[in-house]
Design an enzyme around this catalytic site. Structure first.
Site, PDB file in Angstrom:
ATOM      1  N   ASP A  32     -34.318 -17.637  10.517  1.00 16.59           N
ATOM      2  CA  ASP A  32     -35.202 -18.040  11.613  1.00 16.59           C
ATOM      3  C   ASP A  32     -36.318 -18.984  11.163  1.00 16.59           C
ATOM      4  O   ASP A  32     -37.094 -19.458  11.992  1.00 16.59           O
ATOM      5  CB  ASP A  32     -35.825 -16.805  12.283  1.00 16.59           C
ATOM      6  CG  ASP A  32     -34.885 -16.155  13.287  1.00 16.59           C
ATOM      7  OD1 ASP A  32     -33.831 -16.745  13.581  1.00 16.59           O
ATOM      8  OD2 ASP A  32     -35.213 -15.064  13.787  1.00 16.59           O
ATOM      9  N   CYS A  79     -29.321 -17.175  22.592  1.00 19.08           N
ATOM     10  CA  CYS A  79     -29.315 -18.421  21.821  1.00 19.08           C
ATOM     11  C   CYS A  79     -27.889 -18.897  21.553  1.00 19.08           C
ATOM     12  O   CYS A  79     -26.993 -18.103  21.287  1.00 19.08           O
ATOM     13  CB  CYS A  79     -30.011 -18.215  20.469  1.00 19.08           C
ATOM     14  SG  CYS A  79     -31.777 -18.463  20.514  1.00 19.08           S
ATOM     15  N   ILE A 121     -26.226 -17.516   7.225  1.00 21.26           N
ATOM     16  CA  ILE A 121     -26.259 -16.404   8.182  1.00 21.26           C
ATOM     17  C   ILE A 121     -25.485 -16.737   9.451  1.00 21.26           C
ATOM     18  O   ILE A 121     -24.581 -16.009   9.852  1.00 21.26           O
ATOM     19  CB  ILE A 121     -27.713 -16.021   8.542  1.00 21.26           C
ATOM     20  CG1 ILE A 121     -28.524 -15.744   7.271  1.00 21.26           C
ATOM     21  CG2 ILE A 121     -27.736 -14.812   9.479  1.00 21.26           C
ATOM     22  CD1 ILE A 121     -28.049 -14.574   6.459  1.00 21.26           C
TER      23      ILE A 121
END
EC number: 2.5.1.7
Length: 417
Positions: free
Chosen positions: A304, A116, A326
């Site tokens: 997420d 990612c 994060i």
């Protein structure tokens, strides 16, 4: 290349079952390197990242067979210690083979990873920890080269909470000589799942799920069978899907306790959530209330789920502030949400979302895995038709999500571009 076509405005109604966790399955697959023989992993999701991990293991000498959601991994002949760039470049988690190869063979050569496009995500904490266990680490020509005659236990304090680093060192320490103590360890449920399979194999691990994990090294580990935990991020995505469409759904095969921070925020937004006989019912409000969130390491609000929650806040009553603590560069979905008519401003690691009454369907482009999910959610809530391109990101982390949403009444289909 595929794209998704969504005709929005339909409330989601019905039942859906959550697949096994990608983020748990990947390190579990890698852990089989430590236990020569035939390992059986069950409740495995069909995902691109799973296939990549299988290819990495096969390149190392493993024999892998799949039958439905069951994967058998024979690691008897894992004798190659090099994971090449061609395999590792597509997925960051591939670097996890470093510790197990080092522990089993005393050496490893692994390409620096890809995956990612979310900030730097450095692996320096992995390498620093392995060095503390006695490994000689060198970076040469884009590869990590590691050697150690025998890893030795050590006390390792992580500078920041790192899921991958905790997994890497927990696996490496399982075969090290003496005791290893991991301080400021990640506490995610996926860490516990990895510890559970390692313990089944014969590892001695205490404290997984807390910030201090103790591993007493053993001489060898034996192959086992193991069920992968449910995917908490997929479950959370379905919860937000019910909320954003004003729907009423039941979710099976999920552990609600893994999502406490999300549940509290959804309830603050007016979403009804009940858990009966391990079936979670989620009922969305007419319009959600604006709620602020700050992403934190587990058990805080999961990074997420940030993009998905932002999609929900786009149609909330009031203004919300979303702080990403994060990962850097994790607001790439904002520019695409704006195409739906959302009102979002970003300043550094903070986004302010002023809710609008209705989103309008638009052609948009996915930029990463969770951003893809946020665009689907916006499309489900929007008027008219939404087209989402570059959905290959989606296939890295969601198993047949368009089929599952269609089963809940969404008008969504995958077509070739």
């Amino acid at each position: 290349m595929d794209k998704l076509i969504i005709k929005g405005g339909k409330k989601l109604i019905g039942e859906v079952s959550v697949s096994g966790s990608k983020n748990a399955a990947l390190p579990i697959f890698v852990s089989t390197i430590l236990a020569p023989g035939l390992n059986e992993i069950r409740n495995v999701p069909f995902l691109r990242d799973i296939n990549t991990t299988i290819k990495v293991l096969e390149s190392l000498g493993a024999v892998v067979e799949g039958n439905g959601n069951i994967v058998r991994i024979d690691t008897t002949h894992v004798n190659n210690v090099e994971a090449t760039y061609d395999l590792v470049k597509t997925m960051r988690a591939s670097v996890l083979v470093l510790g197990p190869l080092l522990a089993r063979h005393g050496r490893a050569r692994v390409s620096l990873p890809g995956g990612c496009a979310i900030g730097a995500r450095p692996i320096n904490l992995h390498l620093k920890g392995l060095a503390a266990l006695g490994a000689d680490i060198r970076l040469e020509h884009g590869y990590v080269e590691a050697k150690a005659k025998k890893l030795k236990g050590a006390r390792i304090n992580f500078d920041i909470s790192t899921v991958g680093g905790t997994e890497q060192l927990m696996m490496a320490a399982a075969l090290a000589k003496g005791e290893t103590v991991l301080e400021n360890a990640a506490r995610e449920p996926e860490i516990i799942d990895l510890a559970e399979i390692l313990i089944k194999m014969g590892a001695k691990i205490d404290g997984a799920g807390t910030d201090t994990i103790r591993i007493t090294g053993v001489k060898e580990l034996a192959p086992v069978a193991h069920d992968v935990m449910p995917d908490r991020i997929e479950a959370g995505t379905f919860m937000v899907a019910a909320a954003i469409t004003g729907g009423d759904i039941k979710i099976r095969n999920m552990k609600l306790e893994h999502l406490d921070a999300l549940v509290f925020k959804l309830q603050d937004a007016g979403v009804e959530i009940t858990n009966r006989d391990n079936v979670v019912r989620v009922k969305g409000p007419r319009r959600p209330k604006a709620v602020n969130i700050k992403t934190r390491p587990y058990p805080g609000f999961p990074t997420d789920m940030q993009a998905q929650f932002m999609a929900l806040m786009c149609v909330a009553d009031g203004a919300s502030v979303i702080s990403e603590n994060i990962f850097e560069n994790r607001f790439m979905h904002v520019s695409e949400l704006l195409r739906f008519g959302a009102d979002i401003t970003v300043e550094g690691s903070t986004a302010t979302v002023k809710g609008v009454k209705k989103l309008s369907g638009a052609p948009v482009m996915a930029t990463d895995l969770r951003a893809s999910a946020s665009l689907i959610l916006a499309g489900l809530a929007a008027d008219n038709t939404t087209e989402i391109s570059r959905i290959y990101h989606l296939d890295r982390g969601y198993e047949s999500i368009e089929k599952k949403l269609a089963g809940l009444g969404a008008d969504i289909q995958r077509v070739k571009e």
